[in-house]
Scaffold this active site. Structure first.
Site, PDB file in Angstrom:
ATOM      1  N   GLU A 165     -21.125  47.839  46.709  1.00 43.60           N
ATOM      2  CA  GLU A 165     -22.459  48.294  46.763  1.00 43.60           C
ATOM      3  C   GLU A 165     -23.305  47.709  45.800  1.00 43.60           C
ATOM      4  OE1 GLU A 165     -22.460  52.541  46.690  1.00 43.60           O
ATOM      5  OE2 GLU A 165     -21.023  52.653  48.612  1.00 43.60           O
ATOM      6  N   GLU A 352     -15.190  53.131  52.188  1.00 44.61           N
ATOM      7  CA  GLU A 352     -15.384  54.274  51.787  1.00 44.61           C
ATOM      8  C   GLU A 352     -16.187  55.389  52.856  1.00 44.61           C
ATOM      9  OE1 GLU A 352     -17.980  54.817  48.139  1.00 44.61           O
ATOM     10  OE2 GLU A 352     -17.011  53.168  47.173  1.00 44.61           O
TER      11      GLU A 352
END
Length: 448
Positions: A165, A352
């Site tokens: 991310e 995730e």
């Protein structure tokens, strides 16, 4: 209705070093930007710090045993850069190498495939004071760090991730509510450019090693925004801005299509925020990966009036973890977008996915987390339908194995399959842990 996944589907759980390891000042580890940021008053909810967290540095064998009992096939974790190289660019810390060798050996012994992230937000503070990602020297520093990791763990890790991310670097430098806590968007844009060059350079380094049993990729989260009111100019402009200018488009376009998107180029020029580049940078960024990791939590519908109210609340101390309306079905649209718009032609892993609970509701309610089960069922149902469309998804990692330090939310948000008692460090299975164990054992689940 029964949802059955392919026989080789990889069921996993995910964590990150800064969120679970603790032992912040043990074993030769240097301070990270989050160690420093968490000491600034009011930056972390309830002034939480990652100093101890879940103490997985000492209790990793217990955590691997939990995974083994659950039947988990793969574990996604991250290396702590300041534990490997305390000052970020100099001497390697042998205690850090030893810890990760023991962790990986323990995973292998228990038949669990390691999926390791090189950078999950915990930059050594010593590098931040030198400019961090805004200093082009970060490319040299990161290559050195990656070289140490590949030299020590190259063939032992099956799946390598360069960055998790990268938007966190933007948030930390442009918006200020992530470490290092700066509010300089132009600088943030330069940081992101250097980060993507770092990624491409490490992919090249990885290829040169010709590792036979390892693959490399990157993880980019996608929170796709949609206009809440079709035809409303403000809502539509907001969705474009949040997707292309400050969201996933900043990364997916240079990684898979080449260069910055037209919308982003226009914005950067108008705002005088064009990063300094060097010849060949965009070619480096676009080097071919072996897989793509999608972190998915929700689809978001932008109502301009509501967004203005939310921004006001954030300025008064709100947090990005505040939960909007749930749209787990958006994962299907997101996966199609990855393949059709961004031409992602490599296997995809859902690296995730999860749902937070409010720690303030108390242990009993946190343990009975039917809401999480229902949410994950919705996500997995939509994922299964997407795979039937022909989209190649190889695995799913639930966030997270344990309740942990959730960045700016501190310990107020609980994402774990296991409840962490931060006083005793006991791990207590939630209802979702039993459900997920059954899903893995049966390679699927039923939906009424």
């Amino acid at each position: 209705m029964r949802y059955t996944f392919p026989k080789d589907f990889m069921w996993g759980v995910a964590t990150a070093a800064a969120q679970i390891e603790g032992a912040a000042f043990e074993g030769g580890r240097g301070p990270s930007i989050w160690d420093v940021f968490s000491r600034l008053p009011g930056k972390i909810k309830n002034d939480g710090r990652p100093d101890v967290a879940c103490d997985s540095y000492h209790l990793y064998e217990k955590d691997v045993a939990l995974m083994k009992e659950m039947g988990v096939k793969t574990y996604r974790f991250s290396f702590s850069w300041p534990r490997i190289i305390p000052d970020g660019s100099g001497e390697v810390n042998p205690e850090g190498i030893r810890y990760y060798k023991e962790l990986i050996a323990c995973l292998k012994k228990n038949g669990i495939v390691p999926n390791a992230t090189m950078y999950h937000w915990d930059l050594p503070y010593a590098l931040q004071v030198k400019g961090g990602f805004g200093n082009r020297e970060i490319i040299t520093w990161f290559k050195h760090y990656a070289e140490v990791l590949l030299d020590n763990f190259g063939e032992d890790v099956d799946l390598w991730v360069t960055f998790n991310e990268p938007i966190a670097v933007y948030v930390g430098h442009a918006l200020g509510f992530f470490a290092p806590g700066l509010q300089d968007e132009k600088y943030a844009r330069q940081c992101l450019h250097h980060l993507l060059v770092c990624h491409g350079e490490v992919v090249r380094m990885f290829r040169e090693r010709n590792l036979q049993n390892a693959k490399i990729g990157i993880v980019v989260d996608v929170w796709k925004h949609y206009p809440a009111r079709a035809g409303n100019e403000e809502d539509e402009a907001s969705a474009v801005y949040n997707n292309e200018i400050t969201g996933y488009g900043m990364f997916l376009h240079p990684l898979f299509l080449g260069g910055y998107s037209g919308e982003l180029q226009k914005y950067l020029k108008e705002q005088d925020m064009e990063p300094v580049t060097e010849e060949g940078d965009f070619e480096i960024m676009r080097r071919k990966v072996d897989f793509y990791g999608l972190n998915f939590y929700n689809g978001l519908y932008d109502n301009a009036e509501e967004l203005r109210a939310r921004e006001k609340a954030q300025k008064e101390g709100g947090n990005y973890q505040d939960r909007p309306e749930s749209h787990p079905e958006a994962i299907r649209d997101v996966l199609h977008m990855l393949v059709e718009k961004y031409k992602v032609d490599v296997p995809i892993y859902i690296t995730e996915n999860g749902l937070p609970q409010d720690a303030g509701e108390g242990r009993e309610k946190n343990l009975d987390d039917q809401e999480r089960i229902d949410y994950v069922k919705d996500v997995l149902s939509a994922l299964h339908e997407t795979m039937e469309d022909g989209i190649q998804v190889k695995g799913y990692y639930m966030w997270s194995l344990l309740d942990n330090f959730e960045w700016s939310a501190g310990y107020a948000a609980r994402y774990g399959l296991y409840y962490t008692d931060y006083q005793t460090l006991e791990r207590i299975p939630k209802k979702s842990a039993g459900w997920y164990r059954q899903v893995i054992a049966e390679n699927g689940f039923d939906v009424e």
